[in-house]
Design an enzyme around this catalytic site. Structure first.
Site, short mmCIF file in Angstrom:
data_model
loop_
_atom_site.label_atom_id
_atom_site.label_comp_id
_atom_site.label_asym_id
_atom_site.label_seq_id
_atom_site.Cartn_x
_atom_site.Cartn_y
_atom_site.Cartn_z
N ASP A 219 72.52 46.89 43.25
CA ASP A 219 72.42 48.33 43.06
C ASP A 219 73.24 49.06 44.12
O ASP A 219 73.30 48.65 45.28
CB ASP A 219 70.98 48.79 43.19
CG ASP A 219 70.17 48.56 41.93
OD1 ASP A 219 70.63 47.82 41.04
OD2 ASP A 219 69.06 49.12 41.84
N ASP B 54 66.73 44.70 32.37
CA ASP B 54 66.87 44.53 33.82
C ASP B 54 65.95 43.42 34.33
O ASP B 54 65.05 42.97 33.63
CB ASP B 54 66.51 45.87 34.48
CG ASP B 54 67.15 46.07 35.84
OD1 ASP B 54 67.75 45.13 36.38
OD2 ASP B 54 67.04 47.20 36.37
#
Length: 437
Positions: free
Chosen positions: A346, A286
């Site tokens: 997200d 990430d």
């Protein structure tokens, strides 16, 4: 120093029906099609401009800009046009479009090639298919700790959900531990106080017939970490010789690991070979944007070359058979490196993002960019639309579940499974079963 923008094309457009697709820089950057009169989504503060958009590429007012890809449907029945980077993994030009007197004027700060097609998604899909990549392997089904526990996840939380998977008979292949198990960004092999044994929890997952997955942000370093204190020479520097600032998150500044430094590269290899030896074979990596930031590195290579070599180092450490999911990653420079890719910001238990910035967590921005990048699925990688959240407390959970299902991408659940009601259990089972091997 960047090149100046030079004219590329001039195309007549119908101002009422024409649409423009902007391709954002990285996973979280807004990407999608806009009417000519619409205002494209832009960063609302300097930190998000660094962490979620392409740093240093401020877009003028009344201008559309794609990073390496920009498509135009003129709206008058003429072919859709696409302008694309000829070498998308090595050089990603910014491509701009402005409308003047019924003409779309396209310019770019690097070389581009023009393609035509029948609609925006089709011309992008054809371009991706033309790269000739191997078809991506099918994604496993996943349970991820993030959207229920965030950084407060504990080892006991993982055990509880492991038992619940069996009780509820959910077809989950991978149990992925997200952010919160580690002591600090950069100190990946040191545990937080909430976990007793990283190898032990992997053994427990595998003992129940499932695969163990784990999260890292491999190119980020917490300034308060032991790594930063003991090895400041392992950090990417700014022109003044200070650690390069990669923005802020988790309430602190972010530094960047210089994977071109031999000792830093050896350390990163050790991290991933250790995790693999402990039984993890699914890796979510990430905040990868940091590895592609411009800065002063040990080796004299450009940022995109450093980024790709850093990801290749990780792949070498985990092996070709491990599953590699990218997130927060520069999209075009990542082609050919990943099994799956997050293609949106997200999601969140709520719809609207903070400050209405469409790079920030929220169901609305995740749906907008996820739909805009559907053309990538099955051509560049398996698309990750982000996790299903089906618990009753999630706002508009039915709409979010429908979006996740519509993508046919990586299916991951991220609830405390015992908090699900009947609808939540049935929906989770249906979506996971749809892609189960």
């Amino acid at each position: 120093m960047r090149n100046p923008f030079t004219p590329v094309a001039s195309v007549p457009v119908d101002p009422h029906t024409a649409r423009v697709h902007e391709e954002g820089w990285q996973s979280w950057s807004p990407s999608g099609a806009y009417a000519l009169h619409a205002a494209p989504y832009r960063p609302t503060n300097d930190n998000w401009a660094t962490v979620c958009y392409r740093p240093g590429r401020t877009v003028p007012a009344d201008t559309f800009q794609g990073e390496g890809l920009l498509a135009l449907d003129p709206g008058d029945g003429s072919p859709v046009r696409l302008w694309a980077a000829p070498e998308p993994t090595a050089e990603v030009p910014s491509i701009r479009l402005v409308v003047r007197d019924g003409q779309a004027e396209i310019s770019a700060d690097g070389p581009v090639k023009e393609f035509t097609g029948t609609d925006i998604q089709a011309v992008l899909a054809d371009w991706a298919s033309g790269l000739g990549l191997e078809a991506p392997r099918q994604a496993p089904t996943v349970w991820c700790s993030w959207y229920e526990y965030f950084t407060n996840v504990t080892e006991d939380d993982i055990h509880e959900n492991l038992r619940a998977m069996d009780t509820l008979d959910l077809p989950i292949d991978v149990v992925q531990i997200d952010d919160g198990y580690q002591k600090a960004l950069g100190d990946w092999l040191a545990l937080s106080g909430r976990f007793r044994s990283r190898a032990g929890i992997a053994d427990a997952i595998r003992a129940r017939g499932r695969r163990a997955g784990i999260w890292t942000a491999p190119f980020l370093v917490d300034p308060a970490s032991e790594l930063a204190a003991e090895h400041p020479d392992w950090l990417v520097k700014d022109p003044s010789g200070d650690p390069l600032h990669a923005g802020r998150n988790w309430g602190h500044d972010l530094y960047v690991l210089d994977t071109t430094h031999p000792e830093a590269a050896a350390y990163l290899t050790e991290v991933f070979t250790t995790l693999r030896s402990e039984g993890y074979d699914y890796f979510k990596v990430d905040f990868l944007y940091a590895g592609a930031l411009d800065g002063v590195r040990h080796a004299s290579v450009d940022a995109l070359a450093a980024y790709r070599s850093g990801v290749e180092l990780i792949r070498s450490a985990i092996g070709e058979d491990a599953y590699l999911l990218g997130c927060g990653a520069p999209i075009l420079p990542s082609i050919g490196l990943f099994d799956a890719m997050r293609v949106s910001p997200d999601t969140a238990p709520h719809r609207r993002p903070e400050a209405d910035d469409y790079s920030q967590p929220g169901q609305d921005p995740a749906e907008f960019t996820g739909a805009g990048r559907q053309w990538q699925h099955g051509r560049l990688w398996i698309n990750d639309p982000d996790c299903l959240m089906a618990r009753p407390a999630v706002e508009t959970r039915e709409r979010w579940a429908a979006h996740v299902e519509s993508t046919d991408g990586l299916m991951a659940s991220s609830d405390r499974l015992l908090s699900l009601d009947t609808w939540g259990v049935e929906t989770t089972r249906r979506l996971l079963t749809g892609v189960a091997e």
